[in-house]
Scaffold this active site. Structure first.
Site, PDB file in Angstrom:
ATOM      1  N   ARG A  78       1.530  -8.045 -16.339  1.00 40.40           N
ATOM      2  CA  ARG A  78       2.229  -8.335 -17.578  1.00 40.40           C
ATOM      3  C   ARG A  78       3.664  -7.816 -17.605  1.00 40.40           C
ATOM      4  NH1 ARG A  78      -0.864  -9.380 -22.285  1.00 40.40           N
ATOM      5  NH2 ARG A  78       1.149  -9.259 -23.388  1.00 40.40           N
ATOM      6  N   HIS A 116      -0.574   2.343  -1.404  1.00 45.09           N
ATOM      7  CA  HIS A 116      -0.438   1.413  -0.288  1.00 45.09           C
ATOM      8  C   HIS A 116       0.597   0.350  -0.671  1.00 45.09           C
ATOM      9  CE1 HIS A 116      -2.615  -0.974   3.115  1.00 45.09           C
ATOM     10  NE2 HIS A 116      -1.361  -1.366   3.000  1.00 45.09           N
ATOM     11  N   ARG A 130       2.910  -2.670  -0.313  1.00 45.31           N
ATOM     12  CA  ARG A 130       3.017  -3.819   0.579  1.00 45.31           C
ATOM     13  C   ARG A 130       4.388  -4.469   0.416  1.00 45.31           C
ATOM     14  NH1 ARG A 130      -2.674  -3.688  -0.090  1.00 45.31           N
ATOM     15  NH2 ARG A 130      -3.760  -4.089   1.875  1.00 45.31           N
ATOM     16  N   GLU A 152      -0.264   4.791   2.718  1.00 48.28           N
ATOM     17  CA  GLU A 152      -0.826   3.986   3.789  1.00 48.28           C
ATOM     18  C   GLU A 152      -0.145   2.632   3.836  1.00 48.28           C
ATOM     19  OE1 GLU A 152      -4.985   3.951   2.764  1.00 48.28           O
ATOM     20  OE2 GLU A 152      -4.762   2.121   1.568  1.00 48.28           O
ATOM     21  N   THR A 202      -6.374  -7.795   1.329  1.00 48.45           N
ATOM     22  CA  THR A 202      -6.665  -6.370   1.453  1.00 48.45           C
ATOM     23  C   THR A 202      -6.799  -6.055   2.934  1.00 48.45           C
ATOM     24  OG1 THR A 202      -8.130  -4.578   0.726  1.00 48.45           O
ATOM     25  CG2 THR A 202      -9.170  -6.686   1.285  1.00 48.45           C
ATOM     26  N   HIS A 235     -12.507   2.205   2.342  1.00 53.01           N
ATOM     27  CA  HIS A 235     -12.625   0.773   2.113  1.00 53.01           C
ATOM     28  C   HIS A 235     -14.047   0.417   1.687  1.00 53.01           C
ATOM     29  CE1 HIS A 235     -10.281  -2.982   2.317  1.00 53.01           C
ATOM     30  NE2 HIS A 235     -11.482  -3.521   2.296  1.00 53.01           N
ATOM     31  N   ASP A 236     -14.157   0.041   0.424  1.00 49.88           N
ATOM     32  CA  ASP A 236     -15.421  -0.383  -0.191  1.00 49.88           C
ATOM     33  C   ASP A 236     -16.445   0.733  -0.325  1.00 49.88           C
ATOM     34  OD1 ASP A 236     -14.404  -2.911  -0.540  1.00 49.88           O
ATOM     35  OD2 ASP A 236     -15.334  -3.733   1.256  1.00 49.88           O
ATOM     36  N   GLY A 255     -10.352   3.341  -4.056  1.00 56.29           N
ATOM     37  CA  GLY A 255      -9.565   2.736  -5.114  1.00 56.29           C
ATOM     38  C   GLY A 255     -10.322   1.695  -5.900  1.00 56.29           C
ATOM     39  N   HIS A 256     -10.621   0.570  -5.264  1.00 54.80           N
ATOM     40  CA  HIS A 256     -11.146  -0.593  -5.982  1.00 54.80           C
ATOM     41  C   HIS A 256     -12.415  -0.269  -6.763  1.00 54.80           C
ATOM     42  CE1 HIS A 256     -11.700  -4.854  -6.845  1.00 54.80           C
ATOM     43  NE2 HIS A 256     -12.968  -4.706  -6.506  1.00 54.80           N
TER      44      HIS A 256
END
Length: 239
Positions: free
Chosen positions: A18, A43, A45, A70, A100, A190-191, A213-214
């Site tokens: 937003r 991270h 990008r 990272e 990802t 990761h996951d 994170g996720h």
């Protein structure tokens, strides 16, 4: 004891949807620390679709726990890392258009490049970790490159956990043992989630750090950020 580093990329992604500064990424990072997290991971990008380079510059002087950056060590990324000097840099071979991270480094094929990169960061006093798939040969290659740690890419473990967690953990345990024997520190990410984290730490208790994170941010939508962080810490600290 394993440290919990919270990856705040998803908070930045929500803000960017937003414009403006809601949610406040810096406040979120400091709140994560206040609620017990022992590190903050970002991270950035190239397209800055979540964490921006400006975020890294803003967050770095305010974070009091471990700060981990990272990403793929391109020219601009390396310049940013050398500018802000985090506690740790994690080298991840993600393509610019990757949704990802989806693979670890081949530390044998990329030996020369990774060795030069590690030397550059370590000369500035930055701990260097290389993101690898669960393969002892990749850990051996990382050690030869001069890395301080490896981070195990845990997507396959998470995918296979429900079907057969004992089988899923085997290559990770083998690689973790190899890393320890080589004198490398050990991170994982990761996951990882509330479902699979405790078993990973119970099996590989010498893991230095998990970066999450996720799943953590998703859980926080229902539970709230503070209770979520405390629950993840409980999963780690039981062992």
């Amino acid at each position: 004891m394993t440290r919990l580093s919270v990856n705040i990329n998803k908070i930045a992604l929500l803000r960017n949807a937003r414009g403006g500064n809601m949610p406040d990424v810096l406040k979120a990072a400091l709140d994560c620390e206040r609620f017990g997290a022992e590190g903050i991971t970002v991270h950035p990008r190239p397209d800055e679709r979540h964490i921006r380079y400006s975020d890294v510059r803003t967050i770095r002087p305010e974070v009091k726990t471990e700060f981990n950056i990272e990403g793929n060590p391109t020219g601009s990324f390396c310049a940013l890392v050398c500018e802000v000097v985090p506690d740790q840099v994690t080298l991840v071979p993600d393509a610019p258009d990757a949704l990802t991270s989806n693979a670890g480094w081949d530390t044998v094929r990329n030996f020369s490049f990774l060795k030069r990169t590690c030397e550059s960061f370590k000369a500035r006093g930055i701990r260097t970790s290389i993101f690898i798939d669960p393969d002892p040969k990749m850990a051996e290659g990382a050690a030869k490159c001069g890395a301080d740690r490896v981070e195990l890419y845990t997507a396959a473990y998470a995918e296979q956990y429900a079907a057969d967690r004992e089988k899923a953990i085997i290559p990770y345990l083998q690689t973790a043992i190899a890393a320890r024997d080589l004198g490398l520190g050990l991170n994982a990410g990761h996951d990882l989630s509330l479902e699979n984290l405790a078993y990973f730490i119970k099996t590989i208790p010498w893991t230095d750090e998990v970066s999450i994170g996720h799943a953590l941010i998703c859980d926080a939508l229902y539970m709230g950020l503070e209770p979520t962080i405390k629950e993840y810490l409980a999963q780690i600290q039981n062992f």
